[in-house]
Structure formats: structure tokens, C-alpha cells
Design an enzyme around this catalytic site. Sequence first.
Site, PDB file in Angstrom:
ATOM      1  N   ASP A 139      86.680  50.583   8.127  1.00 29.01           N
ATOM      2  CA  ASP A 139      87.449  51.794   7.882  1.00 29.01           C
ATOM      3  C   ASP A 139      88.788  51.530   7.213  1.00 29.01           C
ATOM      4  O   ASP A 139      89.150  52.214   6.253  1.00 29.01           O
ATOM      5  CB  ASP A 139      87.666  52.543   9.201  1.00 29.01           C
ATOM      6  CG  ASP A 139      88.329  53.879   8.998  1.00 29.01           C
ATOM      7  OD1 ASP A 139      87.613  54.879   8.815  1.00 29.01           O
ATOM      8  OD2 ASP A 139      89.581  53.932   9.001  1.00 29.01           O
ATOM      9  N   MET A 167      87.471  57.563   8.073  1.00 29.07           N
ATOM     10  CA  MET A 167      86.367  57.388   7.127  1.00 29.07           C
ATOM     11  C   MET A 167      85.039  57.297   7.884  1.00 29.07           C
ATOM     12  O   MET A 167      84.030  57.839   7.447  1.00 29.07           O
ATOM     13  CB  MET A 167      86.569  56.130   6.278  1.00 29.07           C
ATOM     14  CG  MET A 167      87.935  56.019   5.602  1.00 29.07           C
ATOM     15  SD  MET A 167      88.389  57.434   4.563  1.00 29.07           S
ATOM     16  CE  MET A 167      89.624  58.235   5.575  1.00 29.07           C
ATOM     17  N   ASP A 168      85.052  56.622   9.033  1.00 30.14           N
ATOM     18  CA  ASP A 168      83.859  56.590   9.882  1.00 30.14           C
ATOM     19  C   ASP A 168      83.481  57.998  10.331  1.00 30.14           C
ATOM     20  O   ASP A 168      82.301  58.376  10.322  1.00 30.14           O
ATOM     21  CB  ASP A 168      84.125  55.735  11.121  1.00 30.14           C
ATOM     22  CG  ASP A 168      83.991  54.255  10.859  1.00 30.14           C
ATOM     23  OD1 ASP A 168      83.259  53.598  11.612  1.00 30.14           O
ATOM     24  OD2 ASP A 168      84.610  53.750   9.914  1.00 30.14           O
ATOM     25  N   ILE A 169      84.482  58.759  10.741  1.00 31.88           N
ATOM     26  CA  ILE A 169      84.220  60.105  11.265  1.00 31.88           C
ATOM     27  C   ILE A 169      83.699  61.026  10.167  1.00 31.88           C
ATOM     28  O   ILE A 169      82.772  61.815  10.373  1.00 31.88           O
ATOM     29  CB  ILE A 169      85.500  60.661  11.914  1.00 31.88           C
ATOM     30  CG1 ILE A 169      85.840  59.839  13.165  1.00 31.88           C
ATOM     31  CG2 ILE A 169      85.337  62.129  12.271  1.00 31.88           C
ATOM     32  CD1 ILE A 169      87.211  60.089  13.721  1.00 31.88           C
ATOM     33  N   ALA A 172      80.174  60.076   9.435  1.00 32.14           N
ATOM     34  CA  ALA A 172      79.315  60.535  10.535  1.00 32.14           C
ATOM     35  C   ALA A 172      78.998  62.016  10.395  1.00 32.14           C
ATOM     36  O   ALA A 172      77.853  62.437  10.584  1.00 32.14           O
ATOM     37  CB  ALA A 172      80.001  60.265  11.876  1.00 32.14           C
TER      38      ALA A 172
END
Length: 366
Positions: A139, A167-169, A172
Site C-alpha cells: 500500500d 489503496m487496499d481498501i 477491496a
Amino acid sequence: MIGKDMLVLELASVLAGPSVGQFFAELGARVIKIENAATNGDVTRRWKLRSEPTETDTPAYFCAANWGKESMPLNLSKQSDLEQLYSLVKQADIVIASYKPGDAEKLQVDYKTLQTINPTLIYGHLTGYGPDDERAGYDAVIQAETGFMYLNGEPEGEPTKLPVALMDILAAHQLKEGLLVALLQRERTKKGQYVQVSLVQAAVSALANQATNWLVAGQNPQRMGSEHPSIVPYGTVFTTCDNKQLVLAIGDDRQFERLCNVLGATEMAHDSKFKTNYSRVQNRKELNELLRQLIAKQDQQQLLNSLHKLHVPAGAVNSVANVFELPQARQLLLEATDAKPGVRQVAFKVGDEKPVQLTPPPGYKT
């Protein structure tokens, strides 16, 4: 809601993939988290705060995205463990994977392989940079490469990483959307599907108006603290007389006029330098200084109450501890006896259905 007859296999770790798994658990699906037995499970089991005991295998980070799951440690390099996974794949609806390109194929858990076992399988694959770039996605690096760090921070300060793995969220959320569409299409076609999302493309798509500031207007966005490039006052932090902070989000000229009335500065709303949003953008520095002086004379809660009554967008700058005093935040709490609290990934309601009661994040058992 989805029932326990839906089986989701999670071949993912850290935050992006596991948050998708928890999303489906909250919808009522059975979610089995396949953890790498060769590395003692999800790496976030070892990401601990200084205040957390060394022996815990469900630290705060792990608890962010692993409620409602069963844990199954497998070493997929062993044929017996691989066969155990394949038997689950035959029954599965969705596989969530976060392997970098090429790794799933080496382990024989890629979509083409699993689709031969279960033709109706939907396979959601998170990568850092897409199928043609073998780099692992982290991230902080993605934030740097996609402009978020460059844009975040004070104008004279250094580029600053956002305090959550956004960025992960974002990736997702995109994968959730893709998987839900794939489930809908499967109802119509009876066929499975491969859904691929990369962190870097999720990040670039989330640049939104900052991207088009460059693409359309030719303006390369710069760090502005919490200011907005095209709306004023919007996001600026002001301090009240009781040494508390608030932000304004004035989206139109009527709201600005109401703000001025509340602050006892009616004439400012009719000043040609501030009357329209365009003029306020041109005279940003002068306006913000005047607002700082006026707001510094106000009590935070009294001012917010007055603004809210007139539908002027404004809010307190809260710490995370303050956040969970909000009724809306408390509605998202996941709680269980003798378990650390967590936060729901599903933030919507469907009709009058009650939220699914989830089991706490599973411990790691070899």
C-alpha cells in the site's frame, strides 16, 4: 442476505482480500480462511502494537478484517493439503486470492486450474500491478506511485502517506463490486468468471477530480493541506475559542451566506471578493484569514449547532476515540463475549433484516 449455503474460500492475507472475505461473512456466507501453514498463517497475526501482548495471535490489525471466518492452515506445496483444498473448491461459490502473477499457477490454485474442478466458480484475484507485472503490491508504495503521497500533506511539507492502507481498501471495494456482478451474471448464465483487480488501477481510478484537473485542465495538482483546489472554504481546519477544531465544506453560495450570517459578518457574503465560489477561490488566503479570526471567537459546539440548524456543512475534527462516540459509528461495531471489538465491512442495511451475528476472528491452530 446470503445464506450459509454460499461458500467463500479466502486465499488472501493482510487487508484487501480479507476485508472482502469479511464482507461476505457479514452477508451470511460461510467463509473459510485458508492460511499458509508454512509461514504460520496470515502475516498480520504478527503485526502488533507495542501495547499488545506478544502471545496473542489475533492482534488489532488482524481483527480489522477477519470476523466471521473459519481458519484452515494448509501447506499447498504438499499434495495432501492441495487435495484438501480441491475438495472444498468443488463446493465453493467464490475464491478470493491475492497472489502475485505466476504464484497461483505454481501452487496450482489459479483460476484455470480451479475452474476445471468447478466450472461455476467465481475467482476474485487481487494483484498489485495487474497480470503482467510480477511485483508484489504494498500500500505505501502504491500510494507513492499513484500520486496520493505527493498530494497529501502541507504545501511546504513532505509528501505524506495516508494513515490507513487506503489503496487496499479501494481495491477491496472494487473487488466486492466485481464479485457481486459476477454472481448476478452466474444466475443468468450458470457460468463462473475470473474477476481481476489491481491496487494500482484502483488507486488511479480513485484520483477522480484530481486526475481530471490534469487530464482536462492541464493543471498538475499540488499539496494543499486539507484545502480543496476548486471550492473555498472546504476542508480548511479552524480553531474555536475553546481550543477545539472544526472544518467547513461550503459547496454553494447560499451556504456561504448562511455561514456569514451565523458568524455575524453578513456584509462578507455580499463582498465581490467572496460572493461566488469562483471569487472565493481567487481570494482564498484573504478569506481564510478572515474566517480564522471570526471562528476563533466562537465556541465549537455552539457554532456547529447553529450551522447544522441552517444546513451548513461543518463538523468537528475528531480523534478515533471520539469517532466511536458517534451513534453511526457505534452501529458498525462488531462485539462478542471475551473478544476484541471490530468494525463491520458492510455499512448498509437491506430492508428490516438484522445484521448477521459474527464469530470473533479465529485463532491460529496448527
